[in-house]
Write a protein that holds these residues in place. Structure first.
Motif, short mmCIF file in Angstrom:
data_model
loop_
_atom_site.label_atom_id
_atom_site.label_comp_id
_atom_site.label_asym_id
_atom_site.label_seq_id
_atom_site.Cartn_x
_atom_site.Cartn_y
_atom_site.Cartn_z
N PRO A 200 -0.92 -7.87 -2.97
CA PRO A 200 -1.56 -7.24 -1.81
C PRO A 200 -1.30 -5.73 -1.73
O PRO A 200 -0.17 -5.26 -1.93
N MET A 201 -2.35 -5.00 -1.38
CA MET A 201 -2.27 -3.55 -1.31
C MET A 201 -1.19 -3.06 -0.37
O MET A 201 -0.42 -2.14 -0.68
N GLU A 202 -1.08 -3.69 0.83
CA GLU A 202 -0.12 -3.21 1.81
C GLU A 202 1.32 -3.35 1.30
O GLU A 202 2.21 -2.59 1.71
N ARG A 203 1.56 -4.29 0.39
CA ARG A 203 2.91 -4.46 -0.15
C ARG A 203 3.22 -3.38 -1.18
O ARG A 203 4.35 -2.87 -1.24
N PHE A 204 2.23 -3.04 -2.01
CA PHE A 204 2.43 -1.91 -2.92
C PHE A 204 2.72 -0.64 -2.12
O PHE A 204 3.61 0.14 -2.47
N VAL A 205 1.98 -0.43 -1.03
CA VAL A 205 2.17 0.76 -0.19
C VAL A 205 3.58 0.76 0.40
O VAL A 205 4.27 1.79 0.42
N SER A 206 4.04 -0.39 0.86
CA SER A 206 5.36 -0.50 1.46
C SER A 206 6.46 -0.14 0.45
O SER A 206 7.39 0.62 0.76
N ILE A 207 6.35 -0.69 -0.76
CA ILE A 207 7.33 -0.38 -1.81
C ILE A 207 7.27 1.11 -2.15
O ILE A 207 8.31 1.77 -2.32
N ALA A 230 -6.16 2.76 -6.49
CA ALA A 230 -5.37 3.99 -6.35
C ALA A 230 -5.84 4.80 -5.15
O ALA A 230 -5.01 5.35 -4.40
N ALA A 231 -7.15 4.86 -4.93
CA ALA A 231 -7.68 5.59 -3.77
C ALA A 231 -7.22 4.96 -2.47
O ALA A 231 -6.89 5.66 -1.50
N GLU A 232 -7.18 3.62 -2.42
CA GLU A 232 -6.73 2.94 -1.21
C GLU A 232 -5.26 3.21 -0.94
O GLU A 232 -4.85 3.41 0.23
N ILE A 233 -4.44 3.23 -1.98
CA ILE A 233 -3.02 3.51 -1.79
C ILE A 233 -2.82 4.96 -1.32
O ILE A 233 -2.05 5.24 -0.40
N ARG A 234 -3.55 5.89 -1.92
CA ARG A 234 -3.39 7.30 -1.54
C ARG A 234 -3.88 7.57 -0.12
O ARG A 234 -3.44 8.53 0.53
N ALA A 235 -4.80 6.73 0.36
CA ALA A 235 -5.23 6.88 1.75
C ALA A 235 -4.08 6.63 2.71
O ALA A 235 -4.04 7.17 3.82
N HIS A 236 -3.12 5.79 2.30
CA HIS A 236 -1.94 5.50 3.12
C HIS A 236 -0.73 6.35 2.71
O HIS A 236 0.19 6.52 3.51
N LEU A 237 -0.75 6.84 1.46
CA LEU A 237 0.39 7.60 0.95
C LEU A 237 -0.16 8.77 0.12
O LEU A 237 -0.19 8.72 -1.11
N GLU A 239 0.89 11.52 -0.89
CA GLU A 239 1.73 12.18 -1.89
C GLU A 239 1.79 11.43 -3.22
O GLU A 239 2.31 11.95 -4.21
N ALA A 240 1.28 10.22 -3.28
CA ALA A 240 1.23 9.48 -4.54
C ALA A 240 0.31 10.21 -5.53
O ALA A 240 -0.73 10.76 -5.14
N ILE A 241 0.69 10.23 -6.79
CA ILE A 241 -0.09 10.93 -7.82
C ILE A 241 -0.96 9.91 -8.56
O ILE A 241 -0.46 8.91 -9.09
N ASP A 242 -2.26 10.17 -8.59
CA ASP A 242 -3.22 9.25 -9.19
C ASP A 242 -3.48 9.66 -10.64
O ASP A 242 -4.08 10.70 -10.92
N PHE A 243 -3.00 8.83 -11.59
CA PHE A 243 -3.23 9.07 -13.01
C PHE A 243 -4.32 8.14 -13.58
O PHE A 243 -4.47 8.06 -14.80
N THR A 244 -5.06 7.44 -12.73
CA THR A 244 -5.99 6.44 -13.25
C THR A 244 -7.24 7.04 -13.89
O THR A 244 -8.03 6.30 -14.48
N SER A 245 -7.42 8.36 -13.78
CA SER A 245 -8.55 9.00 -14.45
C SER A 245 -8.17 9.57 -15.81
O SER A 245 -8.95 10.30 -16.43
N THR A 246 -6.99 9.24 -16.30
CA THR A 246 -6.54 9.71 -17.62
C THR A 246 -7.52 9.25 -18.69
O THR A 246 -7.76 8.05 -18.83
#
Length: 339
Positions: A200-207, A230-237, A239-246
């Motif tokens: 679940p997304m909210e658990r990744f965000v919590s960690i 990654a976009a959903e996580i960054r909406a909540h956090l 400061e997370a760095i998104d490398f998924t466009s590598t």
């Protein structure tokens, strides 16, 4: 000495598992060159594999493909290979070393390619008809082909696949991307949140928030399938760095190698994290880690509790507390300076 050719599986995770077989072949034939054939997607990883000299690309979906396979066979014929190990069971793949006139072609005739495969491992028929709990894992199957079906002298663990990013390459990647090597990093591989293999997304965000609050950097790794997550996580956090466009999978290996700990779910990138050798916590559905997970010793697997209904494929029953405990154990054991 004439070189050896290994036809590997095309998917990233399966290709990495094939390195266990490559290590067995290298041990059996010390000093002989080993080349591999795989898909264009997986090919960049070959240069990170010990014992591999050269990689050939064979697209998975050539249709009808005879012209392209004949062209590849002509190129292979120039190399004067003494043997081809067929870790893939595809008839299309087996056609290539046969056309290349490689004298010894070793593998299981799973699509009944008798003649194209002319050296069958011991116990091949039993392996072909096995099913259910008797069916061997993919990692065991490719190792059996490399050993030609013979059991090792001692029934020890399977060779652990390895990917090696050199210190120089890693330092260059950090410099190009402005990465502070002193700051700890948690790398998250989520897959697509709509995928039943994800968590679940909210658990990744919590960690992620827990680690960010302690001064850690949070990296989101993967490819096109993980971009929405990654976009959903960054909406909540943010400061997370998104490398998924590598664009380059070899650069993704630098991202994982530069991280302090990796948290992920079932997928090819998780096999890469295991092979790179860093601390790794993987979340799997029930009864899936043994069959489908990496065999690297430092990987910690988390599955739904045994008391949940059988064959639970989703991972919701894996709690945040279990993940936090596993991450703490992995960090304490492999990166104690950040514990």
């Amino acid at each position: 000495m004439r070189p050896i050719l290994v036809f590997c599986l095309p998917a990233i995770g399966d290709f990495i598992r094939c390195h266990a077989a490559i290590q067995i072949i290298a041990e059996r034939f010390p000093g002989q060159s080993i080349d591999v054939v795989t898909s264009r997607l997986a090919a960049p990883l070959a240069r990170l594999m010990p014992h591999v000299r050269k990689v050939w690309v064979a697209e998975k979906h050539w249709k009808p493909g005879l012209k392209e396979r004949a062209r590849l066979a002509r190129e292979l014929r120039k190399e004067n290979y003494q043997a081809a190990y067929m870790l893939t069971s595809s008839t299309k793949a087996s056609l290539v070393p046969w056309l290349a006139r490689i004298p010894e072609r070793i593998g299981y005739p799973r699509e009944f390619q008798f003649g194209m495969v002319n050296r069958l491992p011991a116990g091949w028929l039993k392996s072909m008809v096995a099913f259910g709990s008797r069916k061997t894992r993919l990692a065991e199957q490719v190792c059996a082909i490399a050993r030609r079906g013979e059991r090792p002298a001692e029934d020890g663990p399977l060779p652990a696949p390895q990917l090696v990013v050199s210190p120089e390459e890693l330092a260059g990647w950090r410099q190009r991307n402005g990465i502070d090597a002193a700051r700890p990093v948690i790398a998250l591989y989520t897959s697509d949140f709509a995928n039943k293999r994800s968590w679940p997304m909210e658990r990744f965000v919590s960690i992620a928030r827990d680690h960010a609050a302690r001064g850690w950097s949070v990296w989101l790794v993967g490819g096109p399938r993980e971009r929405q997550a990654a976009a959903e996580i960054r909406a909540h956090l943010p400061e997370a760095i998104d490398f998924t466009s590598t664009p380059d999978i070899a650069e993704a290996m630098c991202q994982i190698a530069a991280s302090t700990v990796f948290l992920g779910v079932d997928g090819g990138i998780s096999h890469a994290a295991g092979a790179l050798g860093g601390p790794c916590v993987l979340i799997y559905g029930s009864n899936r880690a043994y069959l489908h997970g990496p065999v690297n010793a430092q990987v910690i697997f988390l599955e739904p509790p045994i008391s949940t209904p059988g064959w639970v494929e989703n991972t919701r029953a894996v709690s945040e507390d279990r993940v936090r405990e596993a991450l703490a154990t992995a960090i304490r054991k492999h990166a104690p300076q950040f514990a």
